[in-house]
Design a protein around this motif. Sequence first.
Motif, PDB file in Angstrom:
ATOM      1  N   TRP A 136      -6.617   9.122 -38.579  1.00  0.00           N
ATOM      2  CA  TRP A 136      -6.132   9.742 -37.338  1.00  0.00           C
ATOM      3  C   TRP A 136      -7.332  10.179 -36.530  1.00  0.00           C
ATOM      4  CZ3 TRP A 136      -7.187  14.715 -35.672  1.00  0.00           C
ATOM      5  CH2 TRP A 136      -6.463  15.179 -34.547  1.00  0.00           C
ATOM      6  N   LYS A 137      -7.213  10.103 -35.221  1.00  0.00           N
ATOM      7  CA  LYS A 137      -8.245  10.620 -34.325  1.00  0.00           C
ATOM      8  C   LYS A 137      -7.560  11.384 -33.205  1.00  0.00           C
ATOM      9  CE  LYS A 137      -8.723   6.247 -31.760  1.00  0.00           C
ATOM     10  NZ  LYS A 137      -7.650   5.551 -32.465  1.00  0.00           N
ATOM     11  N   PRO A 138      -8.255  12.353 -32.584  1.00  0.00           N
ATOM     12  CA  PRO A 138      -7.624  13.154 -31.535  1.00  0.00           C
ATOM     13  C   PRO A 138      -6.969  12.270 -30.464  1.00  0.00           C
ATOM     14  CG  PRO A 138      -9.767  14.060 -32.097  1.00  0.00           C
ATOM     15  CD  PRO A 138      -9.652  12.763 -32.838  1.00  0.00           C
ATOM     16  N   GLY A 139      -5.758  12.623 -30.126  1.00  0.00           N
ATOM     17  CA  GLY A 139      -4.996  11.856 -29.148  1.00  0.00           C
ATOM     18  C   GLY A 139      -3.976  10.926 -29.772  1.00  0.00           C
ATOM     19  N   ASP A 140      -4.143  10.605 -31.076  1.00  0.00           N
ATOM     20  CA  ASP A 140      -3.168   9.745 -31.747  1.00  0.00           C
ATOM     21  C   ASP A 140      -1.903  10.537 -32.049  1.00  0.00           C
ATOM     22  OD1 ASP A 140      -5.039   7.766 -31.675  1.00  0.00           O
ATOM     23  OD2 ASP A 140      -5.467   7.742 -33.831  1.00  0.00           O
ATOM     24  N   SER A 141      -0.760   9.890 -31.925  1.00  0.00           N
ATOM     25  CA  SER A 141       0.515  10.542 -32.227  1.00  0.00           C
ATOM     26  C   SER A 141       1.014  10.229 -33.632  1.00  0.00           C
ATOM     27  CB  SER A 141       1.577  10.106 -31.210  1.00  0.00           C
ATOM     28  OG  SER A 141       1.743   8.695 -31.237  1.00  0.00           O
ATOM     29  N   SER A 142       0.306   9.334 -34.329  1.00  0.00           N
ATOM     30  CA  SER A 142       0.704   8.983 -35.687  1.00  0.00           C
ATOM     31  C   SER A 142      -0.523   8.514 -36.467  1.00  0.00           C
ATOM     32  CB  SER A 142       1.766   7.870 -35.669  1.00  0.00           C
ATOM     33  OG  SER A 142       1.239   6.702 -35.064  1.00  0.00           O
ATOM     34  N   TRP A 143      -0.333   8.342 -37.761  1.00  0.00           N
ATOM     35  CA  TRP A 143      -1.388   7.854 -38.631  1.00  0.00           C
ATOM     36  C   TRP A 143      -1.455   6.326 -38.573  1.00  0.00           C
ATOM     37  CZ3 TRP A 143      -4.651  11.211 -41.017  1.00  0.00           C
ATOM     38  CH2 TRP A 143      -4.228  12.548 -41.108  1.00  0.00           C
ATOM     39  N   THR A 144      -2.656   5.794 -38.623  1.00  0.00           N
ATOM     40  CA  THR A 144      -2.845   4.348 -38.722  1.00  0.00           C
ATOM     41  C   THR A 144      -3.125   4.007 -40.172  1.00  0.00           C
ATOM     42  OG1 THR A 144      -3.752   4.202 -36.477  1.00  0.00           O
ATOM     43  CG2 THR A 144      -4.198   2.362 -37.973  1.00  0.00           C
ATOM     44  N   VAL A 145      -2.238   3.228 -40.772  1.00  0.00           N
ATOM     45  CA  VAL A 145      -2.351   2.882 -42.182  1.00  0.00           C
ATOM     46  C   VAL A 145      -3.136   1.588 -42.338  1.00  0.00           C
ATOM     47  CG1 VAL A 145      -1.069   2.361 -44.297  1.00  0.00           C
ATOM     48  CG2 VAL A 145      -0.149   3.988 -42.631  1.00  0.00           C
ATOM     49  N   ILE A 146      -4.056   1.573 -43.303  1.00  0.00           N
ATOM     50  CA  ILE A 146      -4.856   0.386 -43.587  1.00  0.00           C
ATOM     51  C   ILE A 146      -4.292  -0.289 -44.828  1.00  0.00           C
ATOM     52  CG2 ILE A 146      -7.165  -0.527 -44.009  1.00  0.00           C
ATOM     53  CD1 ILE A 146      -6.817   0.873 -41.297  1.00  0.00           C
ATOM     54  N   ARG A 147      -3.764  -1.472 -44.649  1.00  0.00           N
ATOM     55  CA  ARG A 147      -3.208  -2.211 -45.783  1.00  0.00           C
ATOM     56  C   ARG A 147      -4.337  -2.892 -46.546  1.00  0.00           C
ATOM     57  NH1 ARG A 147       1.898  -0.235 -46.326  1.00  0.00           N
ATOM     58  NH2 ARG A 147       2.847  -0.035 -44.263  1.00  0.00           N
ATOM     59  N   VAL A 148      -4.360  -2.703 -47.837  1.00  0.00           N
ATOM     60  CA  VAL A 148      -5.406  -3.308 -48.655  1.00  0.00           C
ATOM     61  C   VAL A 148      -4.825  -3.626 -50.032  1.00  0.00           C
ATOM     62  CG1 VAL A 148      -6.250  -1.020 -49.310  1.00  0.00           C
ATOM     63  CG2 VAL A 148      -7.732  -3.017 -49.603  1.00  0.00           C
ATOM     64  N   ARG A 149      -5.150  -4.807 -50.553  1.00  0.00           N
ATOM     65  CA  ARG A 149      -4.613  -5.245 -51.840  1.00  0.00           C
ATOM     66  C   ARG A 149      -5.554  -4.812 -52.967  1.00  0.00           C
ATOM     67  NH1 ARG A 149      -0.420  -8.720 -51.721  1.00  0.00           N
ATOM     68  NH2 ARG A 149       0.169  -9.613 -49.701  1.00  0.00           N
ATOM     69  N   VAL A 150      -5.355  -3.609 -53.439  1.00  0.00           N
ATOM     70  CA  VAL A 150      -6.126  -3.096 -54.578  1.00  0.00           C
ATOM     71  C   VAL A 150      -5.171  -2.311 -55.465  1.00  0.00           C
ATOM     72  CG1 VAL A 150      -8.296  -2.952 -53.299  1.00  0.00           C
ATOM     73  CG2 VAL A 150      -6.787  -0.963 -53.362  1.00  0.00           C
ATOM     74  N   SER A 151      -5.579  -2.101 -56.714  1.00  0.00           N
ATOM     75  CA  SER A 151      -4.715  -1.350 -57.622  1.00  0.00           C
ATOM     76  C   SER A 151      -4.738   0.133 -57.312  1.00  0.00           C
ATOM     77  CB  SER A 151      -5.143  -1.590 -59.068  1.00  0.00           C
ATOM     78  OG  SER A 151      -6.520  -1.287 -59.233  1.00  0.00           O
ATOM     79  N   GLU A 152      -5.914   0.671 -56.981  1.00  0.00           N
ATOM     80  CA  GLU A 152      -6.014   2.104 -56.687  1.00  0.00           C
ATOM     81  C   GLU A 152      -7.369   2.416 -56.062  1.00  0.00           C
ATOM     82  OE1 GLU A 152      -5.770   6.419 -59.034  1.00  0.00           O
ATOM     83  OE2 GLU A 152      -5.498   4.535 -60.123  1.00  0.00           O
ATOM     84  N   ILE A 153      -7.380   3.156 -54.973  1.00  0.00           N
ATOM     85  CA  ILE A 153      -8.625   3.628 -54.366  1.00  0.00           C
ATOM     86  C   ILE A 153      -8.901   5.030 -54.882  1.00  0.00           C
ATOM     87  CG2 ILE A 153      -9.740   4.342 -52.210  1.00  0.00           C
ATOM     88  CD1 ILE A 153      -8.430   2.023 -50.830  1.00  0.00           C
TER      89      ILE A 153
END
Length: 369
Positions: free
Chosen positions: A184-201
Amino acid sequence: MTCWSDMAYDALEHITSFLPLTDHHRFSAVCKNWRLVAKQRHSPAPQLPWLVLGDEPGTGKRKFYNLSEDKHYAMDIPELYGRYICGSSHGWLVAIDIKITGILINPFTREFYELPLLSHFNSGLHSRSVFENALMDYRNVAGHCIEDFQVSIVQKAILSHDPKKRPDFMLMILVGSIGTPAFWKPGDSSWTVIRVRVSEIKDVIYFDQHFHFVTNHNRLLFLDFQPDPKMHDIRSPRISLRLPTPQSYLVNYFGNLLLVERWNRLCIKKRYYKTYFNILRLDFEKKKVYRSKTIGEAAIFLGTNDSIVINPNELVPGCKYKCKTKSIYFTDDGMGIFNTSEKTFSAFYSPEIHHTLVGAPIWFTPNPW
């Protein structure tokens, strides 16, 4: 005879450069002239991090533990009432409540940003199946209700920059049991999700103008925002790993990126798990990984906070002698100090500081200006 209150401004300003935060506040209470000097934007001298603890019973005040003084402070911060602290970065805290509403706040200046709503378990940041499985798993924990786990849905939260210095900062979070990245950055109204194919970060750090991530198999990734946010593999250096690590941490060690692995080794005869750490230095130019036996004279503070590295030689004397060199201070899944040279453990906290199921104490660097 010159009165203390009549000391020259330059002399008083010089004195404040040697004072840690708490002494800075005591300095401001001496008289009007000293208070005027203290109110100027002079940063306190480098100091050891504090621990952010839970609410004080009966008052709702947030408890802090000053490691340098071995002393507790209770601060009345209404914005944090009943909230779980899930991140600490650049002197700011990220906190959420059981309704999954969040806030980014500097507890000393009381400046804050309200964060967009985090979606509930069965929609939004993950696929439906992932959230349903997480919900089912959480409900199977005996003696605890779903609200206990809603507040711990964010595993970590860090900033790209200090919001006071860079209004174009970004806030990155790791969400859910597999640590899905969202920003999220100031001015955003929602979260931007990053899709990534991993078992766990397992961890995230802002390093060399990029967010870097490490998985439970020590796979390294970085996020590129041009032209659109996209995750990329760091194919070299490669880190060989037979088993997934219980926890890995990324650390900016004076301009070098370290990967610190935390392992639990089973001692069969004594029937307990022994914690130990491996330290890897990543050299991207030579495309090599170096194993380090120690971290030198520094101290590293790890947990759900943005990793902190302290050079004891830069601390004022009162703080310097409280800092154990060559050591890793850790807080999540147990608390203690690991001496990387002697491979020994010791405690740094009072017995009254303890873990709860929802949230461990978190390291925090006060940033009052």
